[in-house]
Scaffold this motif. Structure first.
Motif, mmCIF file in Angstrom:
data_model
loop_
_atom_site.group_PDB
_atom_site.id
_atom_site.type_symbol
_atom_site.label_atom_id
_atom_site.label_comp_id
_atom_site.label_asym_id
_atom_site.label_seq_id
_atom_site.Cartn_x
_atom_site.Cartn_y
_atom_site.Cartn_z
ATOM 1 N N UNK A 63 3.918 -2.132 -11.077
ATOM 2 C CA UNK A 63 4.327 -2.507 -9.722
ATOM 3 C C UNK A 63 3.920 -1.468 -8.684
ATOM 4 N N UNK A 64 2.666 -1.051 -8.747
ATOM 5 C CA UNK A 64 2.158 -0.013 -7.856
ATOM 6 C C UNK A 64 1.550 -0.655 -6.611
ATOM 7 N N UNK A 65 1.961 -0.175 -5.433
ATOM 8 C CA UNK A 65 1.355 -0.637 -4.184
ATOM 9 C C UNK A 65 0.075 0.126 -3.879
ATOM 10 N N UNK A 66 0.131 1.446 -4.003
ATOM 11 C CA UNK A 66 -1.041 2.287 -3.754
ATOM 12 C C UNK A 66 -1.160 3.325 -4.858
ATOM 13 N N UNK A 67 -2.317 3.337 -5.504
ATOM 14 C CA UNK A 67 -2.646 4.391 -6.474
ATOM 15 C C UNK A 67 -3.704 5.287 -5.842
ATOM 16 N N UNK A 77 -1.473 -7.376 -4.113
ATOM 17 C CA UNK A 77 -1.959 -6.938 -2.807
ATOM 18 C C UNK A 77 -2.054 -5.410 -2.712
ATOM 19 N N UNK A 78 -2.071 -4.744 -3.869
ATOM 20 C CA UNK A 78 -2.137 -3.285 -3.882
ATOM 21 C C UNK A 78 -3.545 -2.761 -3.718
ATOM 22 N N UNK A 79 -3.690 -1.437 -3.754
ATOM 23 C CA UNK A 79 -5.021 -0.857 -3.641
ATOM 24 C C UNK A 79 -5.082 0.520 -4.291
ATOM 25 N N UNK A 106 -10.391 0.304 -3.382
ATOM 26 C CA UNK A 106 -10.628 -0.803 -4.312
ATOM 27 C C UNK A 106 -9.370 -1.660 -4.372
ATOM 28 N N UNK A 107 -9.572 -2.975 -4.216
ATOM 29 C CA UNK A 107 -8.449 -3.927 -4.235
ATOM 30 C C UNK A 107 -8.666 -4.970 -5.336
ATOM 31 N N UNK A 108 -7.564 -5.489 -5.903
ATOM 32 C CA UNK A 108 -7.669 -6.535 -6.933
ATOM 33 C C UNK A 108 -8.399 -7.783 -6.411
#
Length: 241
Positions: free
Chosen positions: A129-133, A161-163, A239-241
């Motif tokens: 459940x990571x929003x930003x790595x 919607x993370x990145x 980079x986004x899913x």
């Protein structure tokens, strides 16, 4: 009261060494790290500052407080940047590093309870459940044959919607290498220091081309890859899913 952590100028390679040892993030490097990275990486402070800005924009876009993971946090510069921009009290920042010295220094410098520091190998960390790595100058220190699995793990741990923000030194022609060495000279490093540090990093920091990074990110499952920063042979990608 926080543990006193020294912050010294980088003179690790100022004296001629009979045998240059492989670079490692030990106590000595931790002590001089802030000075070392700013004198070695063009645009370092700009990238760190903007990581916080990008995160704030993302938080406003998705309209929720964020859960951020700083993979390879060193002394906590990225965590500090995120804290400065993400003001919601329920923001979560998990900062991970395999260097005990770095984690100790980061904990001494950052006391905000929204940050959790973990002494771990990021290749085995739990990412959910990571929003930003963020991987800021870290992937280049992971074995090349393990990089795809690391990025795939991050991709699977991101929210839809993370990145991922990935900053790396990249392969370049001799012209840019010369510019980079000139940058180091302008920051006060001698030819001996430049040469000995290069020798120390030769086996432990293996860099890729921009195209290799982009292709690997695609293979890991990222569908949108944007080059948002480049200064000489240093780049940062979103980079986004």
């Amino acid at each position: 009261m926080n543990e006193d952590v020294s912050d010294s100028p980088d003179q690790l390679y100022a004296e001629k060494q009979a045998s240059v040892q492989d670079f490692t993030f030990n106590e000595e490097v931790t002590r001089v790290f802030n000075d070392m990275v700013r004198r070695s990486v063009p645009g370092y402070d700009v990238v760190v500052e903007l990581i916080g800005v990008l995160a704030a924009v993302h938080s406003r876009t998705v309209r929720r407080p964020l859960r951020c993971i700083d993979l390879g946090c060193s002394r906590g510069a990225v965590a500090n940047s995120l804290l400065g921009q993400l003001t919601d009290p329920t923001t979560q920042i998990v900062a991970i590093d395999t260097s005990e010295a770095m984690i100790r220094a980061a904990r001494a410098e950052i006391t905000d309870e929204r940050v959790t520091f973990l002494l771990q190998d990021i290749r085995t960390s739990n990412l959910d459940d990571v929003d930003i790595a963020v991987m800021n100058l870290v992937l280049q220190f992971i074995e090349p044959d393990e990089r795809l699995s690391m990025l795939t793990k991050i991709r699977r741990g991101l929210r839809p919607d993370g990145m991922l923000i990935l900053t790396e030194k990249v392969q370049s022609d001799d012209e840019f290498v010369n510019y980079h060495h000139s940058f180091k000279r302008a920051k006060g490093y001698t030819e001996l220091e430049i040469t000995q540090k290069r020798d120390a990093l030769e086996k432990v920091m293996v860099i890729d081309s921009i195209e290799t990074h982009q292709n690997r990110l695609s293979e890991a499952g990222f569908s949108s890859i944007t080059l948002w920063f480049q200064l000489l042979n240093w780049v940062s990608l979103i980079a986004r899913p």
